[in-house]
Design an enzyme around this catalytic site. Structure first.
Site, short mmCIF file in Angstrom:
data_model
loop_
_atom_site.label_atom_id
_atom_site.label_comp_id
_atom_site.label_asym_id
_atom_site.label_seq_id
_atom_site.Cartn_x
_atom_site.Cartn_y
_atom_site.Cartn_z
N SER A 1 0.83 -1.20 0.00
CA SER A 1 0.00 0.00 0.00
C SER A 1 0.86 1.25 0.00
CB SER A 1 -0.90 -0.01 1.24
OG SER A 1 -1.52 1.24 1.45
N TYR B 1 -1.51 0.25 9.92
CA TYR B 1 -1.68 -0.46 8.66
C TYR B 1 -0.43 -0.28 7.78
CZ TYR B 1 -3.84 -1.60 4.11
OH TYR B 1 -4.14 -2.13 2.87
N LYS C 1 2.23 -3.23 6.55
CA LYS C 1 2.57 -3.47 5.14
C LYS C 1 4.08 -3.32 4.90
CE LYS C 1 -1.52 -4.21 3.22
NZ LYS C 1 -1.86 -5.46 2.50
#
Length: 325
Positions: free
Chosen positions: A125, A149, A153
């Site tokens: 991402s 998040y 990642k």
């Protein structure tokens, strides 16, 4: 050839499965396809081998690795907003299973005498980046995530790079733009409104806009995402030059430009269904997101996305509007 899609029941996983069934993988149709996820849509891709389960279960991770798939698409994760609000769940879903799966693949590599080395394509991402940002993020910009998040990642990217360096797998992480317009219902991603302000009005429903229309972001369609994945699976290892994470092409635009593109495509009555309603929590997350990219490596390697946001809207209309919920 054996192909495995982790997260195969999700929206992008289903788009990828449909693409593989319709077009094959980079010139070949001689493959078996397995989807793994916690659930599947009842009207989803007609794949015979669907496995329902949880990657947090180490037995399932090891079992999938023992089947020695040749190409693995790793799409399984929870979304950004949920990972931020539920710290434990984010790490237990988005990072730990990836580590255990890589370890299981390493065990298969060693058991094979070094002959088993699958291509693994991981959906990372643009959340791996953090500000302050330049006008455009180039391929040399450092990773400094500002959300859980993004941190999850980024760690998975590093794991995949190191396991590839050691020769256990042949891995590649592709940093997807925000995928828009997503069909179906809104999810818990903080970015969900980018799709919602297009999808809901086109379906005759009111949409909430929680941020100022000056917010700029980086987008690509679900169709482009499926294309990114299949293209990544076919890249030669030499072409990566030991740099196994790629920024992908997309469209940079403001929310105001999104809305004007919708007006051009569908008219004022549709745009009138968008209702501003500021949300401080979402605005705080969005402020830490990148806005524009210069993904020269990916473009040179043949990745392609839409040229403007009106094209992204048209992809949704062509691919998903008749089935939209």
């Amino acid at each position: 050839m054996k192909i495995l899609i982790l997260g195969g029941g999700g929206m992008v996983g289903q788009k990828l499965a449909h693409r593989l069934l319709a077009h094959g993988l980079n010139g070949t149709r001689d493959f078996t396809l397995t989807l793994h996820d916690m659930g599947f849509p009842p009207d989803g891709a007609p794949v015979d081998d669907k496995r329902t389960g949880n990657l947090a279960d180490i037995g399932q991770v090891e079992g999938l690795a023992k089947e020695r798939p040749d190409v693995i698409f790793h799409l399984a994760s929870i979304v950004s907003g949920e990972a931020e609000t539920n710290f434990d769940l984010g790490w237990n879903v988005n990072m730990h299973p990836t580590w255990r799966f890589l370890e299981a693949l390493r065990a298969e590599h060693e058991a094979s005498g070094g002959t088993y080395r699958p291509r693994l394509v991981f959906t990372s991402s643009i959340a791996v980046f953090g500000g302050p940002y330049p006008d455009k993020i180039d391929d040399e910009f450092l990773c400094a995530p500002q959300t859980s998040y993004g941190a999850q990642k980024a760690i998975c990217e590093t794991l995949i790079s190191d396991f590839s360096r050691k020769g256990f797998i042949d891995g590649l992480s592709i940093r997807l733009p925000t995928i828009c317009v997503r069909p179906g219902k809104a999810n818990l991603a903080a970015s969900s409104f980018f799709s919602g302000i297009i999808r809901e009005p086109l379906n005759g429903k009111e949409a909430i806009l929680p941020v100022p229309d000056s917010v700029r972001h980086w987008h690509a369609s679900p169709r482009a995402a499926a294309g990114f994945l299949t293209h990544a699976a076919g890249l030669s290892e030499a072409s990566l030059e030991n740099r196994r994470a790629l920024n992908l092409p997309g469209v940079s635009c403001t929310v105001a430009e999104q809305i004007e593109a919708l007006r051009d495509v569908a008219g004022n009555d549709v745009v009138a269904r968008i209702k501003p309603k500021p949300d401080e929590a979402i605005m705080k997350i969005v402020q830490g997101w990148p806005r524009n990219f210069a993904p020269e490596r990916a473009i040179a390697l043949g990745f392609e996305a839409e040229k403007d946001f009106a094209e992204i809207i048209q992809v949704y209309i062509d691919d998903d509007l008749p089935q939209a919920v």
